[in-house]
Every structure is written in C-alpha cells, then in structure tokens.
Design a protein around this motif. Structure first.
Motif, PDB file in Angstrom:
ATOM      1  N   LEU B  12      76.960 -13.115  -1.982  1.00 20.78           N
ATOM      2  CA  LEU B  12      78.216 -12.396  -1.825  1.00 20.78           C
ATOM      3  C   LEU B  12      78.231 -11.599  -0.524  1.00 20.78           C
ATOM      4  CD1 LEU B  12      80.462 -12.631  -3.851  1.00 20.78           C
ATOM      5  CD2 LEU B  12      79.739 -10.477  -4.862  1.00 20.78           C
ATOM      6  N   VAL B  13      77.129 -10.946  -0.270  1.00 18.58           N
ATOM      7  CA  VAL B  13      77.006 -10.169   0.971  1.00 18.58           C
ATOM      8  C   VAL B  13      77.118 -11.100   2.187  1.00 18.58           C
ATOM      9  CG1 VAL B  13      75.387  -8.792   2.361  1.00 18.58           C
ATOM     10  CG2 VAL B  13      75.695  -8.285  -0.078  1.00 18.58           C
ATOM     11  N   SER B  14      76.491 -12.268   2.069  1.00 13.55           N
ATOM     12  CA  SER B  14      76.582 -13.236   3.176  1.00 13.55           C
ATOM     13  C   SER B  14      78.018 -13.691   3.381  1.00 13.55           C
ATOM     14  CB  SER B  14      75.695 -14.452   2.889  1.00 13.55           C
ATOM     15  OG  SER B  14      74.350 -14.067   2.783  1.00 13.55           O
ATOM     16  N   LEU B  15      78.710 -13.967   2.280  1.00 15.75           N
ATOM     17  CA  LEU B  15      80.111 -14.396   2.383  1.00 15.75           C
ATOM     18  C   LEU B  15      80.948 -13.305   3.056  1.00 15.75           C
ATOM     19  CD1 LEU B  15      80.672 -16.089  -1.112  1.00 15.75           C
ATOM     20  CD2 LEU B  15      80.692 -17.232   1.130  1.00 15.75           C
ATOM     21  N   GLN B  16      80.731 -12.085   2.647  1.00 14.87           N
ATOM     22  CA  GLN B  16      81.469 -10.969   3.246  1.00 14.87           C
ATOM     23  C   GLN B  16      81.160 -10.829   4.724  1.00 14.87           C
ATOM     24  OE1 GLN B  16      80.150  -7.967   0.511  1.00 14.87           O
ATOM     25  NE2 GLN B  16      81.950  -8.155  -0.822  1.00 14.87           N
ATOM     26  N   ALA B  17      79.923 -11.108   5.063  1.00 15.54           N
ATOM     27  CA  ALA B  17      79.535 -11.031   6.485  1.00 15.54           C
ATOM     28  C   ALA B  17      80.252 -12.104   7.288  1.00 15.54           C
ATOM     29  CB  ALA B  17      78.022 -11.179   6.627  1.00 15.54           C
ATOM     30  N   ILE B  18      80.508 -13.239   6.669  1.00 13.04           N
ATOM     31  CA  ILE B  18      81.150 -14.344   7.387  1.00 13.04           C
ATOM     32  C   ILE B  18      82.651 -14.099   7.558  1.00 13.04           C
ATOM     33  CG2 ILE B  18      81.731 -16.817   7.321  1.00 13.04           C
ATOM     34  CD1 ILE B  18      79.071 -17.201   5.731  1.00 13.04           C
ATOM     35  N   VAL B  19      83.334 -13.738   6.475  1.00 10.68           N
ATOM     36  CA  VAL B  19      84.807 -13.669   6.533  1.00 10.68           C
ATOM     37  C   VAL B  19      85.357 -12.249   6.459  1.00 10.68           C
ATOM     38  CG1 VAL B  19      85.143 -15.982   5.556  1.00 10.68           C
ATOM     39  CG2 VAL B  19      85.061 -13.992   4.028  1.00 10.68           C
ATOM     40  N   GLY B  20      84.483 -11.285   6.304  1.00  8.48           N
ATOM     41  CA  GLY B  20      84.954  -9.895   6.148  1.00  8.48           C
ATOM     42  C   GLY B  20      85.209  -9.595   4.683  1.00  8.48           C
ATOM     43  N   GLU B  21      85.011  -8.349   4.322  1.00  4.47           N
ATOM     44  CA  GLU B  21      85.095  -7.951   2.913  1.00  4.47           C
ATOM     45  C   GLU B  21      86.454  -8.250   2.299  1.00  4.47           C
ATOM     46  OE1 GLU B  21      83.790  -3.989   0.959  1.00  4.47           O
ATOM     47  OE2 GLU B  21      82.551  -4.245   2.763  1.00  4.47           O
ATOM     48  N   LYS B  22      87.501  -8.026   3.089  1.00  8.36           N
ATOM     49  CA  LYS B  22      88.863  -8.185   2.560  1.00  8.36           C
ATOM     50  C   LYS B  22      89.181  -9.646   2.198  1.00  8.36           C
ATOM     51  CE  LYS B  22      91.561  -8.973   6.831  1.00  8.36           C
ATOM     52  NZ  LYS B  22      90.481  -9.479   7.696  1.00  8.36           N
ATOM     53  N   ASN B  23      88.404 -10.556   2.748  1.00  8.15           N
ATOM     54  CA  ASN B  23      88.671 -11.979   2.515  1.00  8.15           C
ATOM     55  C   ASN B  23      87.767 -12.608   1.455  1.00  8.15           C
ATOM     56  OD1 ASN B  23      90.843 -12.181   4.258  1.00  8.15           O
ATOM     57  ND2 ASN B  23      89.533 -12.553   6.046  1.00  8.15           N
ATOM     58  N   VAL B  24      87.123 -11.742   0.672  1.00  8.51           N
ATOM     59  CA  VAL B  24      86.321 -12.237  -0.450  1.00  8.51           C
ATOM     60  C   VAL B  24      86.846 -11.612  -1.738  1.00  8.51           C
ATOM     61  CG1 VAL B  24      84.018 -12.383  -1.499  1.00  8.51           C
ATOM     62  CG2 VAL B  24      84.262 -12.468   0.998  1.00  8.51           C
ATOM     63  N   VAL B  25      87.261 -12.448  -2.667  1.00  8.52           N
ATOM     64  CA  VAL B  25      87.820 -11.961  -3.926  1.00  8.52           C
ATOM     65  C   VAL B  25      86.856 -12.297  -5.055  1.00  8.52           C
ATOM     66  CG1 VAL B  25      89.669 -12.317  -5.623  1.00  8.52           C
ATOM     67  CG2 VAL B  25      90.206 -12.182  -3.172  1.00  8.52           C
ATOM     68  N   THR B  26      86.493 -11.275  -5.844  1.00 12.00           N
ATOM     69  CA  THR B  26      85.619 -11.543  -6.993  1.00 12.00           C
ATOM     70  C   THR B  26      86.187 -10.915  -8.269  1.00 12.00           C
ATOM     71  OG1 THR B  26      84.336  -9.594  -6.403  1.00 12.00           O
ATOM     72  CG2 THR B  26      83.474 -11.723  -5.668  1.00 12.00           C
ATOM     73  N   ASP B  27      87.257 -10.185  -8.114  1.00 10.85           N
ATOM     74  CA  ASP B  27      87.908  -9.540  -9.247  1.00 10.85           C
ATOM     75  C   ASP B  27      88.407 -10.610 -10.229  1.00 10.85           C
ATOM     76  OD1 ASP B  27      89.447  -6.711  -9.873  1.00 10.85           O
ATOM     77  OD2 ASP B  27      90.571  -8.502 -10.509  1.00 10.85           O
ATOM     78  N   ALA B  28      87.957 -10.518 -11.479  1.00 13.72           N
ATOM     79  CA  ALA B  28      88.241 -11.559 -12.475  1.00 13.72           C
ATOM     80  C   ALA B  28      89.739 -11.817 -12.631  1.00 13.72           C
ATOM     81  CB  ALA B  28      87.614 -11.193 -13.823  1.00 13.72           C
ATOM     82  N   ASP B  29      90.533 -10.752 -12.644  1.00  9.05           N
ATOM     83  CA  ASP B  29      91.996 -10.912 -12.786  1.00  9.05           C
ATOM     84  C   ASP B  29      92.561 -11.754 -11.661  1.00  9.05           C
ATOM     85  OD1 ASP B  29      91.872  -9.364 -14.956  1.00  9.05           O
ATOM     86  OD2 ASP B  29      92.982  -7.644 -14.116  1.00  9.05           O
ATOM     87  N   LYS B  30      92.130 -11.432 -10.455  1.00 13.36           N
ATOM     88  CA  LYS B  30      92.662 -12.145  -9.291  1.00 13.36           C
ATOM     89  C   LYS B  30      92.152 -13.587  -9.232  1.00 13.36           C
ATOM     90  CE  LYS B  30      93.421  -8.100  -6.377  1.00 13.36           C
ATOM     91  NZ  LYS B  30      92.702  -7.210  -5.450  1.00 13.36           N
ATOM     92  N   LEU B  31      90.960 -13.796  -9.767  1.00 12.35           N
ATOM     93  CA  LEU B  31      90.383 -15.149  -9.690  1.00 12.35           C
ATOM     94  C   LEU B  31      91.143 -16.161 -10.554  1.00 12.35           C
ATOM     95  CD1 LEU B  31      86.522 -14.546  -9.574  1.00 12.35           C
ATOM     96  CD2 LEU B  31      88.040 -15.262  -7.717  1.00 12.35           C
TER      97      LEU B  31
END
Lengths: 467, 467
Positions: B12-31
């Motif tokens: 998850l941290v790696s993904l955030q590093a690649i696309v920025g925190e705002k572009n990673v969604v993990t919130d179950a409702d939003k998923l």
C-alpha cells in the motif's frame, strides 16, 4: 537457434505415405524452384531437402505432426511471388507447397462470400467474384500469379488498399493448421466478434510462422457501378507527391492512388515496348474512382482535375486504362530487366511525411551513388523503392546495400514508419527487425512464437530470429 | 490457478509512493463502486483490495512491476460501463482505474487523426472530431459514459459498425503497458503494415488481459455531408428481420441498421415517458444513410422506402432523429428498470442466419417461460437479447439462466456464431468459453496469455480461466 534434424530415408517414406509418392520432390534440379521466391539475390536462396505438395488440410496436419516429432523445419509456400524471401527455407528441411489445394469451394452471391483453398490464384478469386456480380477487393499487383493464401499470410496490400483496406479486411475466416499440427478455423462468417483473442488477426500477416493457412472465407461486396481511371502527369516529382494528401483531404475517396516516378515510367514503357503519355519527363499519379452514381463520378473527376492542375499537373487525362495499369504492374519485371540484382524495398510512412520521405530517400540513394526506381501506393504512404545493383561491383554490393538500407530504415523509423507495408519481413529483413523493431515488441513476438510453436518448426528465421 | 498474495501495508505504501496518497482508495464503502461494471447480478461482483488511479503511463508501469514482484492481480478499469464483468476483480487485488488519464492530447485535422489518453469519454472524442470538421466513426450506445480505452479493450461495436467497422478499424496505434510493466506503442500512424506480428490487433479486444491501454491514436475521416434517419415499422417481427439482408444486398450501404422488437420499443417508450411511432405493435428498423451528394441521399431514401414497403412495413417514416436514437440507446436502462436482474447477451451470427436465429431465440426463451427483450445491430448479425429475471424466483435464477444460456449458445455456435459480438467475454462468460470455444483456439489463447503475462497478473479470470 534450435538444432534441426535432416530428412532421412524413414522421414521421406513417411512423407510419401502422407501425400503420395508423386507429391514429394527430392530431385536436386527440381528443388531449385523451391529455394527462392522473387528475391533474385542468391544470398536469400536456400535449397530445401524435400518439397511436398499436400492436397488436403489433413495431409498438412500429418506433415506438421511428423515434422514436430522429427524436428524438421517446414516452410510453407504459395506461388513463390513473395518479395522478402519468406518462402526460402533457410534451415533446409521441408518446403510445403499449397499449389495442389487450388479449389474454389463455394461462391455464395446471395450472402456475399466465397470459400477457397489457399492455393487459388488471386486473379481467379477476383474473376469468380465478378462472375457472381460482386467484388473481391484485394488487388495485389502480382494478382495474376500469386495465391490467396500468400496474400493472407503477408496481409498483402495492393492497388485498392487505400479504399478497401489490406487483405486483413477482406477475410472472414481462415482455416489453419497450427504449428503443432491441429486443424482449426479462426474467425467466422461474422461482421464482428469479441469472443476471445483475435487469433485470425494475429495469424494474418505472420508470414507462415504461426500457422499454415489452408482455406479462407473471403468477403465479397457489391460491384461499384461506375469506374474511371485518371492519369495526372507532373513534370515535378515533388509536386505529384504533394498532391496526394490534398486529394485525400478533399474527400475524393479514391479506389487507387498510385505514384510512379519518371524513372519508373520510362523503364515500364521500355519493358512493355509501349509509348506512355509524357514518358520523357512525366511523374504519374494514377487515380481510380468508383461510384454508384454516374453524375457523382463526373463530379469527382472534375474535382480531381482541378486539384491536380492547381498543384502543378501539366495534364490530367483519361488514359487507356489497360495500358496504364499494365505499366504500373510491370514495374517489378521492368526493374529486373534493368538490373537482375536489386533490393526491393517496401517502407510505409505516415502519409503526411510522404513528401519529405521521398526527398530523403532520393538523397540517401544519391549519396551512395545508387540508382533507385520508385513507385508508391501513395495514398497509403507505402513506398516501393527498388535499388539497383547496376554498376556496383558484385563483391561490393552486399556491404553497399546494407549501408544504404541501414540509413533508409533508420530514417523511416525516425519519422514513425515501418520497414514493410505489404511485402512482409520474410527472411530477408529479419536482421533489420532486430535492429529497428521496438525491443519490447520483438520480445513479445518471440514469446508468442515460442508459445504456439514450441519446437520452432514453422518457417523459422522468417520475421525474426529466435535465440 | 495461480495463488496471489494479498495487498499488505508495505504494498500500500508503495502504491501511494507511485501515484500519491489521494489516488489510492482502500475505503470499503468506496471500493464497492470498483467491484462491478453494469452487470447487476451480484454473482459477478467482487471487491478489490485497493483501487488506484495513475495519472501517467509511467505510473501504470510502476504499478504493474510492483504487482509482478508481489504477485497481486491487477484489473484495469475504464468507465465501468462494461456488460460482461470484465472490470470486476474476481481475485481481489488492485483495480487500476484510468479515469485520471483523460486528456485529449492532439486533434490533427490536417492529417486526420487524434491522440487521446485512455480515460477520455468516447463522446468527447466524437465532439472533438466534429469540432475539427471530421468524424470519429466509433459509436457505442454507451458513448456518453464509456471511455475510449474500454472501447479499444473490448473492440466495441455500436451503431455505425455496419459501415465503418468496429473500434479495431478506428485505431492507428495504441500505447500499452505490457503485463510485465513495459511501455510500448503498438501500430503506428500508418495505413498498412506487415512488419512483424500485428500486436495491436491482438491486444485490441483482449479485454485488458494482454496489456493496459494508456493512449490511442485514432483515425478521423471526412464528415459525410448529408445524413438521414429512416424508421421502418413492421407489424411482423419476422418481416422486419427478413428485410435486413435485402437492404444490405441492394447496396444501400447504411451507416446504421438497427432492429428493436416491439417489446423493446414499448419499454423504451415507457422508460423515456415518450410516445413512439406505432409503439403498440411496431417492430422497428432504424436505418441511417449518409452521402456526400444530396440527390444520392434522396435516391437511397426512396430505394429503402420501396424495399421496406415491399417487405411488409406499414410505414417508412423520417422520424424525430433525436427521439428515436434516444429510444434505441435507452434500451439498457429500460431493461434494468423492468427487471434489475437480467442477463444481457450479445451473440453474433452470420447475417444470413439472423431470421432463423431470432425465431430460435424466441422459442428458447418461451420454452423456459423467460421474458426476453431484443434489439440488434441487425446489419452486423449482432443480437442484444436481455433475458429478464422478472418473476423467476431469485434462488431459481442462477440455474435457470444457465440452462437458457447453454441452449442459446449451443444454438449460436451450431450456426457459426459466437457468444459476443462487441461486449466481450469478461469474467461473466469465461466459463462458456471453456464449453463453446474451439479447444485448439482456447489452448492457443492460454499459451499466448502465459507467454506475455507469465505471472498472470493482468485481469485474471477474464476471457478464460488458466490452469
């Protein structure tokens, strides 16, 4: 590269058992025919150990299974009219000729399709369609000799591709024998499909490396009712080329839009022993238009006349169609008469870069003191440049032509072009693929080849080399 | 099937590093949004562990490399308007949404092409082309919502495919990120090419399993000058369908040739709260013609009128175009309103078999007491049959619909058809591929998938299953 086995007596007996004795050729004299296509340079000619001529897809499948068991390479061959040494068996082994599979199986005028075996001449396909009141739109210049199977294997273009697309667009379905010897029909009598990978699209244009085409279901379309050829003559080659895009932009929707430089016009006139219009100094655009409305045809002709004249044409004529197309189609033979050894090139570039490309190509030839003869499927950005050995000494030719090609192809790729528009890579251009094709894509192609042909049996050394 | 790893904190941290925190969604409702496309049946919906929204091809490549290292499946997603659950992440992992890559990069009117990122809406592509005085000929019914990248990944068809071909024919080149994370552009700004395997043709329609499309160069063509919609109304459904092939055979060359059965007409009228012509008992053929000559347009209209009337039409009208196309395009929504759970089918058959197929389909539905609503891209032989759950009890539905589909697809393949004309296989139809696709071809597809995606990272379970 894989080590292949030689054809031994037992294999020969097996081949004879599959196709019958009369359909297996091992006589050295006769095998010479199957060592080459239209590429005259002996560097690209290789003797097979046997040529076999199956009469059914089942026989093809048996041969391929045998070849896999015995690790013998198989090079499929149509009419041998290729221009890239794609039918030259560079590792020896078996040449598998499709010439006995030459039946038109069905012409369905009502539903506008035709089913043919791979060894039917393209001209016979065209004629059968016409007799049914329909058009088969594929029209390679070698149509009176080439086979439909070869057209599909190379995704042949030709003189009508600007309007109707290449062979890819004329095909509903192909029956192939896979590299492991299974028979399957790819595609279908369908106008569209997203039902898994488009294997038919992958195999079309793969030059016999991913499957042997044994049968095809071809699209037929209504015959256009009215047709006219126009010949626009330009004293200035550049002006002719500049006009190409203007015609396309104007929505003229030509069926053909062919270019011949003055050198090409002259040698074709000489070869045919004909006199051609303005042959002393004319560069040609041959423009064919077709409509279903007579008035629309006339309107288009007027529009073309105006555009060509505004862009430097000294004349826009209604030529003797038979004569002008005979001249265009004689180009290959005329070049051969002028210089038996020559390098027949087939670059395709974005149409917008065509004027620039023509100048650069001429400059590269001039720089190397080489004579080039040029025609082009101009509407497609597809340039047939034939570089003549001419006065270049035989021993200097291989190095010289490689120097020229390296410059030409580097330029072509720099402007977003590719090395072959319609002739294919064959074995002749394989080394250039390793230099100019995108390495990521080359790796994908090699992986796909290995996945469907694990023993690398089918036409090895064509398109690219394997490790 | 491969065992995949779950997304852990480090990934998850790696993904955030690649696309920025705002572009990673993990919130179950939003998923939940990213668990499905337009397939309403919850059996085809699966929650991802994360949804990520890269903004560049380089970021996509980084994500794919990470996924390969960590063995996490990646499901690419366009606008989520798919109808085959191709964007549902059936093994969890990452949903990779292209919605932030939504820029039109170049509209080149002079040279008639456009370069767009994958997340541009198809409607915006069409509008930009029109503003430049040109036509982008792709026209899926979901055009106002879907993304061009999804159109290419599914080889979308739509309402103009009969004239202009499917998305495959609208594409010069695609930039993809390969399943191993490399960026490459397939194809080129070229009218033809035989320079190695047609990887672009292979990737188009492969539903995100062989590469993630990040950018496309699209063909633009001159806008036809004159256009007319005609609506032919038939009391008898069979007569309407019988007329389709007669129109094609007559060389009418329609831009659209759409069929709506009376059930479809009625529910679309109800959904739109509109009154449609002869909605009580009319089956529709909607026929669009385009020409560059006003007289030719009128001639065609007269010809169509004559053919339709001779074949049982009670009226051939010039309809309110906006209203009639709104009705046609509302079909999906109208079906959903009628029965939220339904099975949206997309068989394609040889056009010659269309009349027979329509009858057989109706008979199969009737036999199972199931209600089917039917429209068709009739000129293409592409039938959209929506089978409603309606009164069938929820617990009986999965078995019942499978029984119906098995009969429908067996019939479709028997007459030379395939299960999807334009929606794709997705994960919804993957099991049917294993039942109905030619086993030789399925094996080739699986071998190709494994060859270019050795870790089976990209959209696993879509199109077919792997061992």
């Amino acid at each position: 590269m894989k080590a292949y086995n030689k054809i031994n007596e037992a294999v020969l007996v097996s081949l004879q058992a599959i196709v019958g004795e009369k359909n297996v050729v091992t006589d050295a004299d006769k095998l010479v025919t199957y060592s080459q296509d239209e590429v005259t340079d002996s560097r690209y000619q290789h003797l097979p150990e046997a040529a076999v001529f199956p009469e059914t897809a089942e026989q093809v499948a048996e041969i391929i299974k045998l070849a896999n068991r015995e690790l013998i390479p198989v090079t499929p061959r149509g009419a041998g009219t290729g221009l890239a040494a794609g039918a030259a068996p560079i590792y020896g082994g078996i040449v598998l000729g499709l010439e006995k599979m030459n039946k038109i199986l069905e012409v369905n005028a009502e539903n506008m399709y035709m089913v043919v075996e791979a060894g039917v001449k393209t001209q016979d396909v065209q004629t059968a369609a016409k007799e049914a009141g329909l058009l088969y739109a594929g029209d390679p210049s070698s149509g009176d000799n080439c086979f439909i199977g070869g057209n599909i294997a190379t995704n042949a273009g030709g003189n009508k591709a600007i309007k109707y697309g290449t062979t890819r667009q004329q095909v509903y379905a192909i029956e192939i024998v896979t590299p492991t010897g299974e028979i399957t029909e790819l595609g279908g009598l369908l106008n569209k499909s997203t039902s898994g990978y488009s294997l038919e699209q992958l195999v079309i244009g793969s030059e016999g490396t991913l499957g042997i085409i044994t049968k095809a279901t071809l699209k037929l379309i209504p015959l256009p009712q009215y047709k006219m050829d126009l010949l626009a003559v330009f004293p200035d080659a550049e002006a002719a080329i500049d006009t190409v895009f203007k015609l396309l932009k104007a929505g003229v929707d030509p069926t053909s839009l062919e270019y011949m430089d003055n050198g090409a016009v002259k040698i074709c006139a000489r070869y045919l022993k004909e006199s051609l219009p303005h042959q002393q100094d004319g560069n040609y655009l041959i423009i064919t238009i077709e409509t279903n409305d007579e008035d629309a045809l006339d309107d288009k002709a007027v529009q073309i006349d105006e555009i060509c004249n505004a862009n430097g044409a000294i004349a826009t004529l209604v030529p003797d169609s038979k004569k002008i197309w005979a001249a265009r189609k004689a180009f290959g033979d005329a070049v051969r008469e002028e210089s038996y050894i020559h390098s027949s090139e087939d670059m395709v570039v974005p149409v917008k870069h065509l004027p620039h490309a023509m100048k650069e190509i001429a400059a590269i030839c001039a720089k190397h003191s080489a004579v080039g003869r040029t025609v082009a499927h101009a509407g497609d950005g597809n340039i047939h440049l034939n570089i003549l050995q001419g006065d270049i000494p035989a021993e200097a030719w291989p190095t010289k032509i490689d120097e020229i090609l390296e410059e030409l192809l580097a330029f072509t790729y720099r402007i977003g072009g590719k090395m072959s528009g319609e002739h294919g890579i064959g074995s002749k251009r394989a080394k250039w693929m390793h230099k100019f094709a995108d390495p990521v894509q080359l790796k994908m192609m090699q992986a796909i080849k290995k996945a469907v042909d694990p023993n690398l049996i089918l036409n090895p050394g064509t398109v690219f080399l394997m490790e």
